[in-house]
Motif scaffolding. Structure first.
Motif, short mmCIF file in Angstrom:
data_model
loop_
_atom_site.label_atom_id
_atom_site.label_comp_id
_atom_site.label_asym_id
_atom_site.label_seq_id
_atom_site.Cartn_x
_atom_site.Cartn_y
_atom_site.Cartn_z
N ARG A 1 39.10 36.57 44.01
CA ARG A 1 40.51 36.16 44.05
C ARG A 1 41.05 35.87 42.65
NH1 ARG A 1 38.90 32.56 48.10
NH2 ARG A 1 39.16 30.86 46.60
N GLU A 2 40.24 35.22 41.83
CA GLU A 2 40.77 34.59 40.62
C GLU A 2 40.39 35.27 39.32
OE1 GLU A 2 39.64 30.50 40.83
OE2 GLU A 2 40.54 30.19 42.81
N THR A 3 39.53 36.29 39.36
CA THR A 3 39.12 36.96 38.13
C THR A 3 39.20 38.48 38.30
OG1 THR A 3 36.74 37.33 38.58
CG2 THR A 3 37.41 35.11 37.87
N ASP A 4 39.04 39.17 37.20
CA ASP A 4 38.97 40.63 37.21
C ASP A 4 37.54 41.10 36.92
OD1 ASP A 4 41.71 41.20 37.75
OD2 ASP A 4 42.20 40.68 35.67
N ASP B 1 30.92 31.96 48.99
CA ASP B 1 32.04 31.10 48.59
C ASP B 1 32.42 31.39 47.13
OD1 ASP B 1 32.46 29.77 50.97
OD2 ASP B 1 31.24 28.03 50.44
N GLU B 2 31.40 31.43 46.27
CA GLU B 2 31.65 31.70 44.86
C GLU B 2 32.17 33.12 44.66
OE1 GLU B 2 31.76 31.02 40.68
OE2 GLU B 2 31.77 29.73 42.45
N GLY C 1 35.79 44.98 47.49
CA GLY C 1 37.00 45.56 46.92
C GLY C 1 38.20 45.44 47.84
N LYS C 2 37.97 45.59 49.14
CA LYS C 2 39.07 45.43 50.11
C LYS C 2 39.54 43.99 50.16
CE LYS C 2 38.64 49.19 53.45
NZ LYS C 2 38.53 49.53 54.89
N TYR C 3 38.59 43.05 50.08
CA TYR C 3 38.98 41.65 50.08
C TYR C 3 39.83 41.32 48.86
CZ TYR C 3 38.74 36.58 49.80
OH TYR C 3 39.08 35.26 49.69
N ARG C 4 39.44 41.85 47.71
CA ARG C 4 40.23 41.62 46.50
C ARG C 4 41.63 42.21 46.66
NH1 ARG C 4 37.39 42.88 40.95
NH2 ARG C 4 37.23 40.60 40.77
N GLY C 5 41.72 43.41 47.21
CA GLY C 5 43.03 44.03 47.44
C GLY C 5 43.87 43.27 48.44
N LEU C 6 43.22 42.75 49.49
CA LEU C 6 43.93 41.99 50.51
C LEU C 6 44.60 40.78 49.90
CD1 LEU C 6 44.49 41.30 53.56
CD2 LEU C 6 42.32 40.08 53.56
N ASN C 7 43.89 40.08 49.04
CA ASN C 7 44.43 38.86 48.44
C ASN C 7 45.54 39.17 47.44
OD1 ASN C 7 42.87 36.09 49.02
ND2 ASN C 7 41.50 37.81 49.35
N ARG C 8 45.52 40.37 46.88
CA ARG C 8 46.58 40.72 45.94
C ARG C 8 47.82 41.24 46.63
NH1 ARG C 8 42.81 43.29 41.07
NH2 ARG C 8 41.98 41.26 40.42
N ASP C 9 47.64 41.64 47.90
CA ASP C 9 48.78 42.17 48.66
C ASP C 9 49.56 41.08 49.39
OD1 ASP C 9 48.19 44.71 47.86
OD2 ASP C 9 47.05 45.22 49.67
N ILE C 10 48.92 39.86 49.56
CA ILE C 10 49.57 38.83 50.38
C ILE C 10 50.12 37.71 49.51
CG2 ILE C 10 48.19 39.28 52.42
CD1 ILE C 10 46.35 37.07 51.66
N ILE D 1 29.98 40.30 39.42
CA ILE D 1 30.05 39.25 40.43
C ILE D 1 28.76 39.21 41.23
CG2 ILE D 1 31.21 38.56 42.58
CD1 ILE D 1 33.82 39.57 41.36
N ALA D 2 28.18 40.36 41.50
CA ALA D 2 26.91 40.40 42.23
C ALA D 2 25.85 39.60 41.50
CB ALA D 2 26.45 41.86 42.40
N ILE D 3 25.73 39.81 40.21
CA ILE D 3 24.72 39.09 39.43
C ILE D 3 25.06 37.61 39.32
CG2 ILE D 3 23.59 38.93 37.18
CD1 ILE D 3 22.86 41.41 38.89
#
Length: 241
Positions: free
Chosen positions: A198-201, A191-192, A232-241, A207-209
């Motif tokens: 989604r919300e950070t770069d 969840d985190e 990485g794909k999840y991050r890209g997915l959220n930036r594409d929609i 993020i793993a740590i």
């Protein structure tokens, strides 16, 4: 509209699942195409029209990364007959909101035993009310999990905080959350992670740590397993929609 073929006998089952807004129900044929769906799936993926889903494969309904994960799962059930039981998975809900569900899939067989399809449900994971029976005695342990999920936690130690044996703790968490304590811990971390993606770069390594995985490799492996795609794909997915 009644679905033709060998799945018409499941109309009553479909109707029963229509009454459950937090459960997706479906039957797919041997080619992985939807043959029956409940209203929840239609509402989320087809504007409420079930007929728009019948005959379609996951790739025609879901984002590509998620669809490929669902299709691989279907193919494994169809090929081996081995069920999927309570698999924690990421779903994308209306409004592109991400959420978690538990998915169960079983092979459907003809009278002669031949596998002819797959039936499944995906149940949304909603946190129980703090007034739910048995919640109070777990409150301290659950709060500890929520506050320290990024640390190295052992289920044995968490159970002790509730004054329970591991078995008792597992049984009560299962009853309240419909998942094991380990799945719950993974869900808190994921969840985190989805929020940070989604919300950070922040880098994947960071993020793993931040979310309790020993390194980026472990994080990527677990995220991919549950989300059906790499971080990485999840991050890209959220930036594409």
């Amino acid at each position: 509209m009644e679905s033709p073929g060998p799945f018409s006998e499941h109309a009553t089952t479909e109707a029963l699942f229509d009454a459950l807004p937090d459960v997706v129900f479906f039957i797919k044929d041997a080619a992985g195409r939807y043959a029956r769906v409940n209203q929840t799936l239609a509402d989320r993926c087809a504007g409420g029209d079930k007929t728009k889903l019948i005959g379609k494969r996951p790739a025609e309904v879901f984002p590509a990364a998620l669809a490929s994960s669902y299709a691989r799962q279907d193919e494994a059930v169809l090929k081996t007959g081995k069920p999927v039981e309570h698999q924690l998975e990421l779903h994308i809900y209306p409004g592109h909101k991400a959420g978690w569900c538990l998915t169960t899939k079983h092979a459907l067989r003809a009278v002669n035993g031949r596998i002819i399809g797959v039936a499944g449900i995906s149940r949304d994971l909603n946190a129980p009310s703090d007034k739910a029976s048995g919640f109070a005695e777990l409150a301290a342990a659950l709060k500890h999990m929520q506050q320290h999920f990024a640390e190295s936690l052992r289920i044995e130690d968490i159970a002790k905080k509730a004054g329970l044996s591991v078995y008792q703790f597992e049984q009560r968490v299962q009853r309240l959350f419909q998942m094991s304590p380990l799945q719950l811990l993974h869900k808190l971390r994921l969840d985190e992670a989805t929020c940070l993606l989604r919300e950070t770069d922040h880098s994947l390594a960071d993020i793993a740590i931040e979310t309790g995985w020993c390194d980026q490799s472990a994080f990527t492996r677990h995220f991919s397993r549950y989300a059906g795609m790499a971080p990485g794909k999840y991050r890209g997915l959220n930036r594409d929609i």
